[in-house]
Design a protein around this motif. Structure first.
Motif, PDB file in Angstrom:
ATOM      1  N   LEU A  62       0.798  -1.358   0.041  1.00  0.00           N
ATOM      2  CA  LEU A  62      -0.029  -0.019  -0.029  1.00  0.00           C
ATOM      3  C   LEU A  62       0.861   1.461   0.037  1.00  0.00           C
ATOM      4  O   LEU A  62       0.677   2.377  -0.723  1.00  0.00           O
ATOM      5  CB  LEU A  62      -1.076  -0.104   1.156  1.00  0.00           C
ATOM      6  CG  LEU A  62      -1.846  -0.999   1.182  1.00  0.00           C
ATOM      7  CD1 LEU A  62      -2.891  -1.070   2.684  1.00  0.00           C
ATOM      8  CD2 LEU A  62      -2.691  -1.065  -0.074  1.00  0.00           C
ATOM      9  N   SER A  63       2.052   1.191   0.718  1.00  0.00           N
ATOM     10  CA  SER A  63       2.924   2.358   0.637  1.00  0.00           C
ATOM     11  C   SER A  63       3.378   2.480  -0.668  1.00  0.00           C
ATOM     12  O   SER A  63       3.520   3.795  -1.246  1.00  0.00           O
ATOM     13  CB  SER A  63       3.994   2.255   1.809  1.00  0.00           C
ATOM     14  OG  SER A  63       4.991   3.300   1.744  1.00  0.00           O
ATOM     15  N   LEU A  64       3.862   1.647  -1.307  1.00  0.00           N
ATOM     16  CA  LEU A  64       4.316   1.607  -2.688  1.00  0.00           C
ATOM     17  C   LEU A  64       3.172   2.037  -3.643  1.00  0.00           C
ATOM     18  O   LEU A  64       3.474   3.005  -4.524  1.00  0.00           O
ATOM     19  CB  LEU A  64       4.723   0.166  -3.305  1.00  0.00           C
ATOM     20  CG  LEU A  64       5.330   0.188  -4.711  1.00  0.00           C
ATOM     21  CD1 LEU A  64       6.382   1.015  -4.880  1.00  0.00           C
ATOM     22  CD2 LEU A  64       5.552  -1.255  -5.114  1.00  0.00           C
ATOM     23  N   SER A  65       1.902   1.728  -3.432  1.00  0.00           N
ATOM     24  CA  SER A  65       0.975   2.074  -4.226  1.00  0.00           C
ATOM     25  C   SER A  65       0.815   3.520  -4.139  1.00  0.00           C
ATOM     26  O   SER A  65       0.607   4.269  -5.262  1.00  0.00           O
ATOM     27  CB  SER A  65      -0.473   1.352  -4.095  1.00  0.00           C
ATOM     28  OG  SER A  65      -1.607   1.914  -4.957  1.00  0.00           O
ATOM     29  N   GLY A  66       0.655   4.313  -2.878  1.00  0.00           N
ATOM     30  CA  GLY A  66       0.568   5.621  -2.763  1.00  0.00           C
ATOM     31  C   GLY A  66       1.554   6.295  -3.343  1.00  0.00           C
ATOM     32  O   GLY A  66       1.261   7.618  -3.687  1.00  0.00           O
ATOM     33  N   ARG A  73      -0.460   9.222  -0.786  1.00  0.00           N
ATOM     34  CA  ARG A  73      -1.259   8.582   0.554  1.00  0.00           C
ATOM     35  C   ARG A  73      -0.288   7.520   1.200  1.00  0.00           C
ATOM     36  O   ARG A  73       0.225   6.782   0.287  1.00  0.00           O
ATOM     37  CB  ARG A  73      -2.371   7.832  -0.086  1.00  0.00           C
ATOM     38  CG  ARG A  73      -3.636   8.893  -0.262  1.00  0.00           C
ATOM     39  CD  ARG A  73      -4.817   8.424  -0.973  1.00  0.00           C
ATOM     40  NE  ARG A  73      -4.788   7.492  -2.161  1.00  0.00           N
ATOM     41  CZ  ARG A  73      -5.374   6.942  -2.942  1.00  0.00           C
ATOM     42  NH1 ARG A  73      -6.646   6.661  -2.408  1.00  0.00           N
ATOM     43  NH2 ARG A  73      -5.418   6.208  -3.914  1.00  0.00           N
ATOM     44  N   THR A  74      -0.403   7.483   2.643  1.00  0.00           N
ATOM     45  CA  THR A  74       0.392   6.701   3.121  1.00  0.00           C
ATOM     46  C   THR A  74      -0.243   5.263   3.344  1.00  0.00           C
ATOM     47  O   THR A  74      -1.629   5.291   2.938  1.00  0.00           O
ATOM     48  CB  THR A  74       0.588   7.498   4.566  1.00  0.00           C
ATOM     49  OG1 THR A  74      -0.760   7.143   5.267  1.00  0.00           O
ATOM     50  CG2 THR A  74       1.320   8.593   4.507  1.00  0.00           C
ATOM     51  N   GLU A  75       0.221   4.411   3.704  1.00  0.00           N
ATOM     52  CA  GLU A  75      -0.144   3.170   4.046  1.00  0.00           C
ATOM     53  C   GLU A  75      -1.467   3.168   4.964  1.00  0.00           C
ATOM     54  O   GLU A  75      -2.391   2.483   4.695  1.00  0.00           O
ATOM     55  CB  GLU A  75       0.933   2.005   4.547  1.00  0.00           C
ATOM     56  CG  GLU A  75       1.228   2.441   6.100  1.00  0.00           C
ATOM     57  CD  GLU A  75       2.771   1.934   6.329  1.00  0.00           C
ATOM     58  OE1 GLU A  75       2.769   1.108   7.399  1.00  0.00           O
ATOM     59  OE2 GLU A  75       3.714   2.009   5.458  1.00  0.00           O
ATOM     60  N   ASP A  76      -1.396   4.030   5.991  1.00  0.00           N
ATOM     61  CA  ASP A  76      -2.290   4.065   6.931  1.00  0.00           C
ATOM     62  C   ASP A  76      -3.396   4.726   6.259  1.00  0.00           C
ATOM     63  O   ASP A  76      -4.921   4.457   6.666  1.00  0.00           O
ATOM     64  CB  ASP A  76      -2.069   4.920   8.196  1.00  0.00           C
ATOM     65  CG  ASP A  76      -0.953   4.062   9.424  1.00  0.00           C
ATOM     66  OD1 ASP A  76      -1.400   2.824   9.208  1.00  0.00           O
ATOM     67  OD2 ASP A  76      -0.518   4.656   9.861  1.00  0.00           O
TER      68      ASP A  76
END
Length: 258
Positions: A62-66, A73-76
């Motif tokens: 998710l961090s990579l996607s953001g 956007r962050t993972e959170d």
């Protein structure tokens, strides 16, 4: 490669990472609910450790996607502030736990798929995603061994355990086809040779899961229907409750740190 093309490629990789991250996050949330409820203390630990691995995969993906999608956007933020229609996990990942045999059947299907797909994805054209996939493939191989072992143990156990394991397989298998579906982003990456579509592992997955089911003395289901919609944000009624529980603390204390 032009800047415009590179940006389009990054967006496609972002969508790919989001799909994988959502699968890992949602399945981890399901597995966490077995803590203190598993058949043995050892299984409490085993399932919680598998869930922790999946949370780690979700955080990285998710961090990579953001970063790749340009939103920052962050993972959170991706995990805790999206609504249900924005999640791209498969319906298999959100499938309710059922009894222990249903959970093992879900783990059997997912872990074999994840091991094969991550191994292929380790050769993709996005360096960070390739590195993440390589590590994840090694970790989910242990998840596969756990699911294989329990499938055989339950299949060769008592008449009751055999019946429950077969019922679990019959319940879970209609949800497996969605694992191998590709959206437009994944299809473009595959066509360009930049990243493999999950369908490339389908036959290997069928052979591997069939071998385990055969060793367990069970029957591999042949579903007459296939569940889908999760990749498009169309989720089950039970997903709403899962998401509300997962996001409750973060939304109650926005900006909190712990």
């Amino acid at each position: 490669m032009t800047t415009e093309a590179a940006t389009a490629l990054e967006r496609d990789f972002a969508r790919c990472a989001l799909r994988l991250g959502d699968d890992a996050l949602v399945l981890a949330q399901r597995l966490c609910t077995w803590i203190t409820r598993a058949p043995t203390l050892e299984e409490d630990l085993a399932l919680s450790n598998i869930a922790l691995d999946l949370v780690g995969h979700a955080r990285a993906l998710l961090s990579l996607s953001g970063r790749l999608d340009g939103t920052g956007r962050t993972e959170d933020e991706l995990a805790q502030l999206r609504d249900g229609r924005e999640f791209r996990n498969t319906l298999l990942a959100e499938l309710p736990n059922g009894d222990f045999a249903v959970t093992i059947a879900r783990q059997l299907a997912f872990s074999h798929y994840a091991r094969l797909h991550y191994a292929d994805l380790a050769g993709c054209a996005e360096p960070e995603l390739a590195a993440l996939a390589g590590r994840a493939a090694r970790e989910v191989d242990y998840h596969r061994l756990h699911a294989d072992g329990w499938t055989v143990r339950l299949g060769l156990g008592t008449e009751e355990s055999r019946r429950r394991m077969q019922d679990g397989l019959d319940l879970v298998w209609p949800y497996t086809a969605e694992l191998f579906a590709a959206d437009e982003a994944v299809a473009r990456l595959d066509a360009a040779g930049a990243g493999p579509a999950p369908a490339r592992v389908l036959e290997r997955w069928r052979r591997a899961t069939a071998e385990t089911v055969s060793r367990a003395g069970l029957r591999l289901p042949e579903p007459g229907w296939s569940a889908d919609g999760g990749r498009e944000g169309l989720h089950s009624e039970e997903f709403g409750a899962l998401l509300a529980e997962m996001q409750s603390t973060y939304r109650q204390y926005p900006g909190g740190a712990w």
